[in-house]
Design an enzyme around this catalytic site. Sequence first.
Site, PDB file in Angstrom:
ATOM      1  N   HIS A  64       0.904  -1.171   0.029  1.00  0.00           N
ATOM      2  CA  HIS A  64      -0.124   0.042  -0.073  1.00  0.00           C
ATOM      3  C   HIS A  64       0.801   1.254   0.011  1.00  0.00           C
ATOM      4  CE1 HIS A  64      -2.927   3.093   1.271  1.00  0.00           C
ATOM      5  NE2 HIS A  64      -3.765   2.193   0.929  1.00  0.00           N
ATOM      6  N   GLU A 139      -3.479   1.830  -7.355  1.00  0.00           N
ATOM      7  CA  GLU A 139      -4.106   2.851  -6.552  1.00  0.00           C
ATOM      8  C   GLU A 139      -3.187   4.134  -6.813  1.00  0.00           C
ATOM      9  OE1 GLU A 139      -3.544   2.090  -2.467  1.00  0.00           O
ATOM     10  OE2 GLU A 139      -1.368   1.626  -2.664  1.00  0.00           O
TER      11      GLU A 139
END
Length: 225
Positions: A64, A139
Site C-alpha cells: 500500500h 492505486e
Amino acid sequence: IPANVEVAICAPFIHIPLCLSKLRDDIAVGAQNCGANEKEGAYTGEICASQLKDIGCVWVCIGHSERREGFGMAGEDSELVAKKVKVALDAGLKVMFAIGEKKEERENGTTNDVCASQLAPAAKLLEEKDWENVAIAYEPVWAIGTGLTATPEMAQETHAYIRKWVSENVSEAVAKAVRIQYGGSMKGANAKDLLAQPDIDGGLIGGASLKADFFNVVNGVSQDE
C-alpha cells in the site's frame, strides 16, 4: 453479494479475530500488512504471514502506498515489497499487491514507468504459478482519500498497460488471468462506470468500505460477467 463477486475485508490486526467470528462465511478476511520474516522468531512487534494464515486469514494487502511512503519511519521499497509478497504466498495467503504513482508522477507522464518499476522486483521473485494467488491493486496515490478519482478512461489506460507489462514480463497466460483492482476513491457513485472497463476487475476500497455505500460498490459489478 452477487454470485460473480468475491468480497474480502482486510482489517487492522487487532480486529481480525472479531471479523473472523462475526462476518458471513462468504466474506473473506485478510490483513493490511505482514512482516518479511518467513516464520515466527525474534522479530519483536512483527506479525508474519504464517501467523495470519494460522488465525484464519485468506488475504493480505502488501505494498500500500502509505507503507511505501512511510509515516514517521522509513518506507518500504519495491524490493522489500516483493519479498513480502513472496513470503505471504509461500505461507498460503492470497495477496493484494498494491502499486501506483504519485500526483507529480502522473503530471510528468511517468505513471507507466512507476508501475513497471514497482512490478519488476515481484516478477523476478515469483514463479508463474504464484500469480494465481495475486491480485494487482492499482492505486493512484493522488486519488487515495482525497475524493479525486481517475476517470474510467484514465484508469482503464493504466490497467491496460499493467496487463500488457505482465504479458511481456511474466506470461501471456498470467496477464489474461490476473485480477487488476482499482484503488483510488472508488465509491458507489463511480463504481459501476469504473468496473465496466475491460481491464478493471475489482476495487481496493478504502473510505467507502467504512460506510453502507460499500454495498453499492459491491453491487456495481455487472451481472453479465
